[in-house]
Design a protein around this motif. Structure first.
Motif, PDB file in Angstrom:
ATOM      1  N   ILE A 175       0.864  -1.196   0.000  1.00  0.00           N
ATOM      2  CA  ILE A 175       0.000   0.000   0.000  1.00  0.00           C
ATOM      3  C   ILE A 175       0.890   1.232   0.000  1.00  0.00           C
ATOM      4  O   ILE A 175       1.547   1.542   0.987  1.00  0.00           O
ATOM      5  CB  ILE A 175      -0.951  -0.001   1.218  1.00  0.00           C
ATOM      6  CG1 ILE A 175      -1.867  -1.229   1.163  1.00  0.00           C
ATOM      7  CG2 ILE A 175      -1.757   1.303   1.259  1.00  0.00           C
ATOM      8  CD1 ILE A 175      -2.758  -1.396   2.385  1.00  0.00           C
ATOM      9  N   ARG A 176       0.918   1.914  -1.134  1.00  0.00           N
ATOM     10  CA  ARG A 176       1.733   3.129  -1.283  1.00  0.00           C
ATOM     11  C   ARG A 176       0.981   4.334  -0.723  1.00  0.00           C
ATOM     12  O   ARG A 176      -0.196   4.546  -1.031  1.00  0.00           O
ATOM     13  CB  ARG A 176       2.056   3.386  -2.752  1.00  0.00           C
ATOM     14  CG  ARG A 176       2.911   2.314  -3.339  1.00  0.00           C
ATOM     15  CD  ARG A 176       4.234   2.883  -3.874  1.00  0.00           C
ATOM     16  NE  ARG A 176       5.195   1.815  -3.933  1.00  0.00           N
ATOM     17  CZ  ARG A 176       6.266   1.714  -3.143  1.00  0.00           C
ATOM     18  NH1 ARG A 176       6.523   2.639  -2.274  1.00  0.00           N
ATOM     19  NH2 ARG A 176       7.089   0.704  -3.244  1.00  0.00           N
ATOM     20  N   ILE A 177       1.691   5.115   0.088  1.00  0.00           N
ATOM     21  CA  ILE A 177       1.084   6.291   0.720  1.00  0.00           C
ATOM     22  C   ILE A 177       0.596   7.285  -0.339  1.00  0.00           C
ATOM     23  O   ILE A 177      -0.490   7.854  -0.220  1.00  0.00           O
ATOM     24  CB  ILE A 177       2.073   6.959   1.701  1.00  0.00           C
ATOM     25  CG1 ILE A 177       2.487   5.976   2.807  1.00  0.00           C
ATOM     26  CG2 ILE A 177       1.491   8.237   2.292  1.00  0.00           C
ATOM     27  CD1 ILE A 177       1.337   5.437   3.633  1.00  0.00           C
ATOM     28  N   GLY A 178       1.362   7.484  -1.388  1.00  0.00           N
ATOM     29  CA  GLY A 178       0.942   8.394  -2.460  1.00  0.00           C
ATOM     30  C   GLY A 178      -0.370   7.969  -3.095  1.00  0.00           C
ATOM     31  O   GLY A 178      -1.227   8.810  -3.392  1.00  0.00           O
ATOM     32  N   LEU A 190       3.460  14.186  -4.305  1.00  0.00           N
ATOM     33  CA  LEU A 190       2.918  12.836  -4.448  1.00  0.00           C
ATOM     34  C   LEU A 190       3.999  11.824  -4.829  1.00  0.00           C
ATOM     35  O   LEU A 190       3.998  10.694  -4.337  1.00  0.00           O
ATOM     36  CB  LEU A 190       1.777  12.821  -5.467  1.00  0.00           C
ATOM     37  CG  LEU A 190       0.518  13.568  -5.027  1.00  0.00           C
ATOM     38  CD1 LEU A 190      -0.460  13.680  -6.180  1.00  0.00           C
ATOM     39  CD2 LEU A 190      -0.118  12.902  -3.814  1.00  0.00           C
ATOM     40  N   ARG A 191       4.936  12.230  -5.683  1.00  0.00           N
ATOM     41  CA  ARG A 191       6.043  11.328  -6.034  1.00  0.00           C
ATOM     42  C   ARG A 191       6.855  10.973  -4.795  1.00  0.00           C
ATOM     43  O   ARG A 191       7.293   9.830  -4.631  1.00  0.00           O
ATOM     44  CB  ARG A 191       6.946  11.969  -7.089  1.00  0.00           C
ATOM     45  CG  ARG A 191       6.523  11.688  -8.510  1.00  0.00           C
ATOM     46  CD  ARG A 191       7.605  12.053  -9.528  1.00  0.00           C
ATOM     47  NE  ARG A 191       8.137  13.405  -9.349  1.00  0.00           N
ATOM     48  CZ  ARG A 191       7.621  14.499  -9.904  1.00  0.00           C
ATOM     49  NH1 ARG A 191       6.569  14.423 -10.681  1.00  0.00           N
ATOM     50  NH2 ARG A 191       8.176  15.673  -9.699  1.00  0.00           N
ATOM     51  N   GLU A 192       7.069  11.937  -3.931  1.00  0.00           N
ATOM     52  CA  GLU A 192       7.805  11.664  -2.685  1.00  0.00           C
ATOM     53  C   GLU A 192       7.030  10.678  -1.816  1.00  0.00           C
ATOM     54  O   GLU A 192       7.599   9.739  -1.268  1.00  0.00           O
ATOM     55  CB  GLU A 192       8.064  12.969  -1.922  1.00  0.00           C
ATOM     56  CG  GLU A 192       8.840  12.800  -0.641  1.00  0.00           C
ATOM     57  CD  GLU A 192      10.282  12.323  -0.824  1.00  0.00           C
ATOM     58  OE1 GLU A 192      10.866  11.847   0.185  1.00  0.00           O
ATOM     59  OE2 GLU A 192      10.830  12.423  -1.942  1.00  0.00           O
ATOM     60  N   ARG A 196       7.265   6.971  -2.607  1.00  0.00           N
ATOM     61  CA  ARG A 196       8.459   6.246  -2.174  1.00  0.00           C
ATOM     62  C   ARG A 196       8.182   5.383  -0.940  1.00  0.00           C
ATOM     63  O   ARG A 196       8.963   4.495  -0.619  1.00  0.00           O
ATOM     64  CB  ARG A 196       9.586   7.230  -1.840  1.00  0.00           C
ATOM     65  CG  ARG A 196      10.110   8.005  -3.035  1.00  0.00           C
ATOM     66  CD  ARG A 196      11.214   8.981  -2.647  1.00  0.00           C
ATOM     67  NE  ARG A 196      12.240   8.319  -1.859  1.00  0.00           N
ATOM     68  CZ  ARG A 196      12.845   8.864  -0.792  1.00  0.00           C
ATOM     69  NH1 ARG A 196      12.536  10.070  -0.396  1.00  0.00           N
ATOM     70  NH2 ARG A 196      13.773   8.202  -0.142  1.00  0.00           N
ATOM     71  N   PHE A 197       7.090   5.655  -0.244  1.00  0.00           N
ATOM     72  CA  PHE A 197       6.826   5.010   1.036  1.00  0.00           C
ATOM     73  C   PHE A 197       5.571   4.151   0.994  1.00  0.00           C
ATOM     74  O   PHE A 197       4.617   4.462   0.296  1.00  0.00           O
ATOM     75  CB  PHE A 197       6.690   6.061   2.137  1.00  0.00           C
ATOM     76  CG  PHE A 197       7.906   6.935   2.248  1.00  0.00           C
ATOM     77  CD1 PHE A 197       9.054   6.475   2.878  1.00  0.00           C
ATOM     78  CD2 PHE A 197       7.907   8.199   1.699  1.00  0.00           C
ATOM     79  CE1 PHE A 197      10.186   7.269   2.955  1.00  0.00           C
ATOM     80  CE2 PHE A 197       9.029   9.006   1.774  1.00  0.00           C
ATOM     81  CZ  PHE A 197      10.174   8.541   2.408  1.00  0.00           C
ATOM     82  N   THR A 198       5.604   3.088   1.782  1.00  0.00           N
ATOM     83  CA  THR A 198       4.448   2.212   1.922  1.00  0.00           C
ATOM     84  C   THR A 198       3.893   2.344   3.328  1.00  0.00           C
ATOM     85  O   THR A 198       4.513   2.958   4.213  1.00  0.00           O
ATOM     86  CB  THR A 198       4.833   0.740   1.683  1.00  0.00           C
ATOM     87  OG1 THR A 198       5.702   0.316   2.740  1.00  0.00           O
ATOM     88  CG2 THR A 198       5.487   0.539   0.325  1.00  0.00           C
ATOM     89  N   THR A 230      14.314   6.191  12.781  1.00  0.00           N
ATOM     90  CA  THR A 230      15.698   6.335  12.351  1.00  0.00           C
ATOM     91  C   THR A 230      15.921   5.772  10.951  1.00  0.00           C
ATOM     92  O   THR A 230      16.934   6.055  10.335  1.00  0.00           O
ATOM     93  CB  THR A 230      16.651   5.636  13.336  1.00  0.00           C
ATOM     94  OG1 THR A 230      16.248   4.278  13.469  1.00  0.00           O
ATOM     95  CG2 THR A 230      16.646   6.313  14.676  1.00  0.00           C
ATOM     96  N   SER A 231      14.967   4.973  10.454  1.00  0.00           N
ATOM     97  CA  SER A 231      15.133   4.395   9.119  1.00  0.00           C
ATOM     98  C   SER A 231      14.825   5.405   8.016  1.00  0.00           C
ATOM     99  O   SER A 231      15.176   5.193   6.880  1.00  0.00           O
ATOM    100  CB  SER A 231      14.247   3.160   8.959  1.00  0.00           C
ATOM    101  OG  SER A 231      12.887   3.519   8.988  1.00  0.00           O
ATOM    102  N   LEU A 232      14.168   6.501   8.362  1.00  0.00           N
ATOM    103  CA  LEU A 232      13.855   7.529   7.371  1.00  0.00           C
ATOM    104  C   LEU A 232      14.989   8.538   7.296  1.00  0.00           C
ATOM    105  O   LEU A 232      15.641   8.819   8.301  1.00  0.00           O
ATOM    106  CB  LEU A 232      12.553   8.251   7.733  1.00  0.00           C
ATOM    107  CG  LEU A 232      11.295   7.412   7.688  1.00  0.00           C
ATOM    108  CD1 LEU A 232      10.114   8.245   8.155  1.00  0.00           C
ATOM    109  CD2 LEU A 232      11.044   6.894   6.294  1.00  0.00           C
ATOM    110  N   PRO A 233      15.247   9.105   6.122  1.00  0.00           N
ATOM    111  CA  PRO A 233      16.305  10.111   6.025  1.00  0.00           C
ATOM    112  C   PRO A 233      15.958  11.332   6.870  1.00  0.00           C
ATOM    113  O   PRO A 233      14.793  11.665   7.064  1.00  0.00           O
ATOM    114  CB  PRO A 233      16.327  10.455   4.531  1.00  0.00           C
ATOM    115  CG  PRO A 233      15.055   9.961   3.960  1.00  0.00           C
ATOM    116  CD  PRO A 233      14.548   8.870   4.873  1.00  0.00           C
TER     117      PRO A 233
END
Length: 143
Positions: A73-76, A118-120, A123-125, A134-137
């Protein structure tokens, strides 16, 4: 970019259901967890079910549960489905009667910014929402 409450509640409901790992929760339970209106949450859950993100379970122990693995499931995609409000008036489906058109280039700039937003999120589910922060930039808000 600013999301509607409808989208915010939808994302939070999905995250809660993903965190509960296959449990079925009622609209009342989800609404109480977030201290929001049960009626509003029920509408959000209905839309998420229609979109195929949730499965509705009937009966005394009924409610909703995730229909897919959180990694799928993509957040975008969720934001695109739930947040259908035009960014500004000139993006309205009915068109615009802005006195600045056709010379204004702001619509194109905002459109590109919205697509970048939306493209950003693409990148995330949903699974990424449950992992350690801490896993996120790192996010530099000074930019």
């Amino acid at each position: 970019m600013r999301l509607t409450n409808f989208t915010d509640f939808g994302l939070r409901a999905l995250i809660l259901l993903a965190d509960r790992n296959g449990e079925t929760l009622s609209a009342t339970e989800i609404a109480e967890h977030f201290r929001v209106s049960r009626h509003h949450m029920a509408k959000v859950l209905q839309e998420l079910t229609a979109a195929g993100y949730l499965v509705a379970v009937r009966g005394a122990q009924g409610g909703v549960r995730l229909a897919r693995d959180p990694r799928d499931i993509r957040i975008g995609d969720v934001v695109r489905r739930l947040d259908d409000q035009p960014l500004v008036e000139c993006f309205s489906a009915e068109g615009s009667d802005c006195a600045l058109l056709p010379r204004c280039r702001l619509k194109g700039m905002l459109g590109r910014a919205h697509m970048g937003f939306l493209r950003e999120l693409d990148r995330f589910t949903l699974a990424d929402c449950l992992e350690k922060p801490t896993s996120l930039p790192a996010l530099d808000l000074a930019e």
